[in-house]
Motif scaffolding. Structure first.
Motif, mmCIF file in Angstrom:
data_model
loop_
_atom_site.group_PDB
_atom_site.id
_atom_site.type_symbol
_atom_site.label_atom_id
_atom_site.label_comp_id
_atom_site.label_asym_id
_atom_site.label_seq_id
_atom_site.Cartn_x
_atom_site.Cartn_y
_atom_site.Cartn_z
ATOM 1 N N CYS A 1 -5.678 7.440 -0.250
ATOM 2 C CA CYS A 1 -5.625 6.161 -0.970
ATOM 3 C C CYS A 1 -5.258 6.472 -2.413
ATOM 4 C CB CYS A 1 -6.974 5.451 -0.909
ATOM 5 S SG CYS A 1 -7.058 3.969 -1.952
ATOM 6 N N GLY B 1 -9.026 -0.192 -2.729
ATOM 7 C CA GLY B 1 -8.967 1.010 -3.565
ATOM 8 C C GLY B 1 -10.305 1.289 -4.212
ATOM 9 N N GLY C 1 -5.615 4.597 -4.822
ATOM 10 C CA GLY C 1 -6.566 3.978 -5.738
ATOM 11 C C GLY C 1 -5.918 3.053 -6.736
ATOM 12 N N ASP C 2 -4.693 2.622 -6.440
ATOM 13 C CA ASP C 2 -3.949 1.786 -7.384
ATOM 14 C C ASP C 2 -4.391 0.326 -7.360
ATOM 15 O OD1 ASP C 2 -2.701 1.909 -4.696
ATOM 16 O OD2 ASP C 2 -1.396 0.383 -5.522
ATOM 17 N N SER C 3 -5.090 -0.070 -6.297
ATOM 18 C CA SER C 3 -5.645 -1.423 -6.170
ATOM 19 C C SER C 3 -4.595 -2.522 -6.167
ATOM 20 C CB SER C 3 -6.684 -1.705 -7.280
ATOM 21 O OG SER C 3 -7.812 -0.867 -7.117
ATOM 22 N N CYS D 1 0.826 -1.210 0.000
ATOM 23 C CA CYS D 1 0.000 0.000 0.000
ATOM 24 C C CYS D 1 0.860 1.261 0.000
ATOM 25 C CB CYS D 1 -0.919 -0.003 1.220
ATOM 26 S SG CYS D 1 -1.934 1.487 1.348
ATOM 27 N N SER E 1 -11.003 7.344 -11.031
ATOM 28 C CA SER E 1 -10.165 7.412 -9.830
ATOM 29 C C SER E 1 -10.731 8.358 -8.783
ATOM 30 C CB SER E 1 -8.743 7.852 -10.204
ATOM 31 O OG SER E 1 -8.750 9.193 -10.682
#
Length: 974
Positions: A627, A644, A629-631, A583, A787
């Motif tokens: 975050c 994310g 948001g890259d998952s 993360c 995103s």
């Protein structure tokens, strides 16, 4: 207040709920008591003292079924901080617990007073003696340590299934072992030396030749008591024999009494005692391991049996044949594993009674492996295997992909089974060992016991070593269910000890879970010795009380955590922590696990409670805004939980209807937006960075820090207004320059062609010409809206790009090549949920290729490399990981450079489109370790394949990153 400041109350849980019995009381809403916070802040500095209720709650949970909320969390930076904290605790009569990864399964990483984070500042590996040894700091993950050793052909002995997340400090403190370690490759046997801080503050380096003399001066009473205990144990032949017998099989229950038999001085005794002490004797600040050979020749089979006892009965035959690992999985485990990517779907149809053995042989070369396979073949010939579903092969393979899939299923045991448990139930992971010769008998007894108590548990384990794990799910909020669990535990412990003379904890360590049963296993004499050791080392009881030794017979029922249901995407989470190392925000604010933990605490609270209100106030920035948001958490999670995606949903929920309308208008008029953005970037060259930074700073304060980007000096100039001219008739692919490459130009100082010019040129050079449509302006992959959680804008652009791509590619006849990996991911996958039914049908016909794949597969084999630079470092992006084309980046880089380096700490840069401009501190935290690697030496080229990620790495390292396709064009230019 900024004009578009998000309303934190928008994320207030809307479900009707009753307060949970283990909710944080309202009187704790203000967090750490003021006096405690002020005193620690004065001693350590405000940045090291975490005191908000959201901080305390997110550290209250770990991978265990327990939850204890600390009074304060301290982020220790060095040994001086550790000594200061211990001194303060002694003076104030307080208690201290150390926590690193929080992957322990029995509550060892939880405390009710001062909790010390020893992960964030404690990572690092130094390879010694050509890899024969390694000096490792306690916050380093096992995977990271092994990555440093791999080039030397070496590996650590301990190999726990949680290696992706668990840290060396916890591995040693719990004497964790894993798939192959057994009793000979675990920490106790492979630790060469330790440096640790005793509760008194005394620092001991066991490798120092003068360590015993210095300890005798600093701690004369402790030295005398340790030697007296040694003499007492050695004078009792029956006890000595009992100790040796207990460690003939895997055992981590209680303290390592054999340290008194193996060590001849106080320092050597302490070295042994510290292993498996679970943080109750001191803080381990550094470990030197003796490493083992990394045998690269591997043959593996997944063999299916009609029942668990039948599989267990076959184990000795494979161990006698030389198998390094023999892993057992029951039917429940195998069926639950279908949630793991790559596991055959037909495993869901396996009969309940089915079991499997994962058998692996490792050798230094092919000839030795051939011999192992011949021996394995003889064993197979005498087994009655079954093939209940079509995917079952029951054969050994050397294929790395298939072997990786087998191990992925096995290592996902806890998370996959836990993720499939009924919603709202708590997961217990048990771990015990019996003599390997009695494994089949133990399996049958366990199945009978589970049935009698109404549990349908999943069973797996390190069968070669007689070590089994099983999982139980129950409702911790239901007293009758807790009583059922208590009854099972009492009978299980008696069964293990009295019938099998086994270990109640084989590798997960005592923890809160088994502390009440310690005396049952060890007897009164040995248990009393353990109490005396604790009193000798920690006479004031400062460190980790109740974690190994506890006289309360019901201690294992105290602090069991309820698991309230949360949003569907996150509800399967068992809080294992596998997601945390990947993360980007894990050193800045929160991790995926912590985001879910905080959400669950909101659900435990009464609607509108003071605790819920305070959690919501912090959640916006700590969880949602920071975050990336890259998952990548989804990739690390064995059951694919995408936190994310959940944070993007929360961003959407915070939007007002007005904001959604504005975002949708921007999508509809994106041609104008794109042109304006390019003009603004071009104007920046004339206006200057300082003025733009000032203007954007004012706008951020007036509008929103999560909407208006901060101007960064690293931003390149504008792209050319016109794209290269191409011709459609001869084209073999459609080339789609991403909007970011239509707005921003190439790295400052780059005098070569632009990226679009380079892609066109190198494709033509390879005889694979591409065509750029005339109407790409005004289109986008929709990631901008996706995103940020702008659903209406996302729908507009997602459908527009698919319709356009359908036309450009002649109905999918030609591939669509995209020159930014995040945009490739957006068009190939992320747009799908937002498409109309008709456009989903169109999308299914498209072939979307990342430019890396296009260049590596279609161009490179047809090109002549004419020049190479000496060295290049690459930055694989998170989108490349999702697409599975990281190797294409390094393949292309190797064509352009003699030496190619992939940083061991490479990860998501968290620039995430413009998130690194909205929250520059996020990118700074995410890239710190990778940047340190990159800047430690010079490189001739710094390569990636996503413009915004390149900008992020420019900012992090001060080095100029550019697309590997630009490098390829230069390397092959006539």
């Amino acid at each position: 207040m900024p004009l578009f400041e998000p309303n934190p109350q928008a994320l207030r849980p809307g479900t009707k709920r009753s307060p949970a019995p283990d909710r944080v009381p309202s009187l704790h809403a203000k967090g750490t008591p003021r006096l405690l916070r002020e005193e620690l802040t004065e001693l350590l500095g405000a940045e090291k003292v975490l005191w908000k209720i959201s901080d305390l709650v997110r550290y209250a949970s770990d991978a265990s079924p327990y939850r204890f909320v600390p009074q304060v969390v301290v982020v220790a930076e060095d040994i001086d901080d550790i000594s200061t904290i211990l001194s303060y605790a002694h003076g104030k009569g307080r208690e201290v617990v150390f926590r690193a990864a929080g992957t322990s399964l029995n509550g060892q990483a939880q405390g009710e007073d001062i909790l010390v984070d020893v992960r964030r500042h404690w990572a690092g590996v130094e390879v010694l003696d050509g890899g024969a040894r390694a000096r490792i700091r306690p916050g380093t993950t096992v995977v990271r340590a092994n990555a440093a050793l791999a080039p030397h052909g070496r590996v650590l002995g301990p190999d726990p299934a949680s290696a992706i997340a668990c840290t060396i400090g916890g591995v040693v403190a719990n004497n964790a072992s894993g798939m192959t370690a057994g009793t000979t490759r675990n920490s106790y046997r492979t630790v060469s030396s330790l440096t640790f801080v005793l509760p008194s503050g005394t620092v001991v380096d066991t490798a120092d030749p003068n360590a015993d003399a210095e300890l005798a001066r600093a701690e004369p009473r402790l030295c005398a008591e340790l030697l007296a205990l040694k003499a007492e144990i050695e004078a009792d032949p029956e006890l000595t024999a009992r100790i040796r017998a207990k460690y003939a099989i895997k055992n981590t229950n209680g303290y390592r009494l054999d340290a008194f038999l193996d060590g001849d001085t106080p320092v050597r005794i302490l070295r042994g005692l510290m292993v498996g002490s679970e943080g109750t004797f001191g803080f381990i600040s550094e470990v030197v391991f003796d490493t083992l050979p990394l045998d690269r020749a591997v043959s593996t089979a997944l063999l299916f049996f009609p029942s668990l006892p039948a599989a267990a009965a076959a184990v000795p035959r494979f161990t006698e044949a030389g198998a390094l690992a023999v892993e057992l999985m029951d039917g429940n485990t195998l069926r639950a594993s279908v949630s793991v990517a790559g596991v055959p779907a037909d495993w869901a149809e396996l009969p309940r009674e089915t079991a499997a053995l994962l058998v692996e042989f490792r050798a230094p070369d092919a000839a030795a492996l051939d011999a192992y396979e011949r021996a394995a073949g003889e064993v197979l010939a005498g087994l009655d295997l079954v093939a209940p579903v079509a995917s079952v092969a029951n054969a050994f393979t050397r294929d790395p992909g298939r072997i990786s899939g087998y191990w992925k299923a096995r290592k996902a045991f806890v998370t996959a089974v836990g993720g499939s448990r009924p919603s709202g139930t708590t997961l217990i992971t048990e771990d015990f060992a019996v003599p390997p010769s009695r494994l089949a008998e133990a399996c049958a007894a366990l199945l009978d016991l589970q049935a009698r108590h109404g549990f349908d548990a999943a069973v797996a384990g390190h069968a070669a070593h007689g070590n089994l794990h099983f999982l139980l799910a129950f409702d911790a909020a239901d007293p009758s269910d807790v009583e059922r669990y208590a009854g099972f535990m009492a009978e299980f412990c008696k069964l293990t000890v009295e019938r099998f003379d086994g270990s109640l904890k084989a590798e997960h360590a005592t923890g809160r879970n088994i502390a009440p049963f310690l005396e049952l296993e060890w007897g009164t004499k040995a248990t009393d010795l353990m109490w005396r050791i604790k009193e000798a080392v920690d006479p004031d009881g400062v460190l980790a009380p109740r974690i190994v030794l506890d006289r309360d017979p019901h201690a294992h029922l105290r602090g069991l955590k309820t698991i309230p249901s949360v949003e569907r995407i996150a509800d399967p989470c068992i809080e294992c922590g596998f997601c945390e190392p990947t993360c980007p925000s894990h050193d800045l604010t929160t991790t995926p696990r912590q985001r879910i933990v905080l959400r669950r605490e909101m659900m435990r609270q009464a609607d509108g409670s003071p605790v819920e209100t305070r959690l919501l106030e912090s959640y916006g920035y700590d969880a949602v805004d920071t975050c990336a948001g890259d998952s990548t958490c989804k990739l690390a999670c064995p059951v694919g939980i995408d936190t994310g995606a959940l944070m993007k949903e929360f961003r959407h929920e915070r939007h007002s209807p007005r904001e959604e309308r504005i975002a949708a208008l921007a999508a509809k008029d994106f041609r104008a937006v794109e042109a304006s953005a390019r003009l603004a970037v071009a104007a920046a060259d004339r206006i200057g960075d300082r003025v733009l930074a000032s203007v954007t700073g004012l706008a951020r304060r007036a509008v929103s820090t999560d909407l208006v980007p901060e101007w960064l000096p690293e931003l390149p100039g504008a792209a050319a207004r016109r794209l290269p001219r191409t011709h459609r008739p001869a084209a073999v692919a459609v080339y789609y320059p991403a909007c970011v490459n239509r707005i921003f130009g190439d790295p400052d100082g780059d005098r070569g062609p632009s990226l679009p010019e380079a892609v066109v040129a190198v494709s033509a050079r390879a005889g694979r010409p591409v065509w750029i449509p005339d109407d790409v302006a005004g289109t986008c992959c929709a990631t901008i809206w996706h995103s940020k959680g702008y659903e209406r804008g996302n729908e507009v652009m997602a459908n527009r790009i698919v319709e356009a791509a359908w036309g450009w590619t002649a109905g999918g006849t030609l591939p669509l090549v995209v020159d930014a990996s995040s945009c490739t991911l957006g068009i190939a996958r992320e747009v799908v949920p937002y498409l109309t039914e008709d456009n989903r049908a169109l999308h299914a016909e498209l072939t979307v290729l990342d430019s890396l794949v296009w260049a590596a597969d279609e161009l490179l084999p047809r090109l002549d490399v004419r020049r190479r630079v000496g060295s290049a470092v690459v930055h694989p992006t998170c989108s490349m990981r999702h697409l599975g084309d990281e190797e294409k980046l390094t393949e292309l880089a190797r064509a352009c450079a003699e030496e190619v380096v992939v940083p061991a700490d490479a990860g998501c840069c968290a620039f995430a489109g413009d998130r690194g401009m909205l929250h520059p501190e996020l990118t700074a935290a995410a890239t710190a370790r990778e940047a340190a690697e990159v800047t430690a030496r010079p490189f001739d080229a710094h390569l990636s394949a996503n413009r915004m990620c390149e900008i992020g790495m420019d900012r992090a390292t001060g080095r100029g990153y550019g697309s590997v396709l630009l490098a390829l064009e230069r390397a092959t230019r006539p």
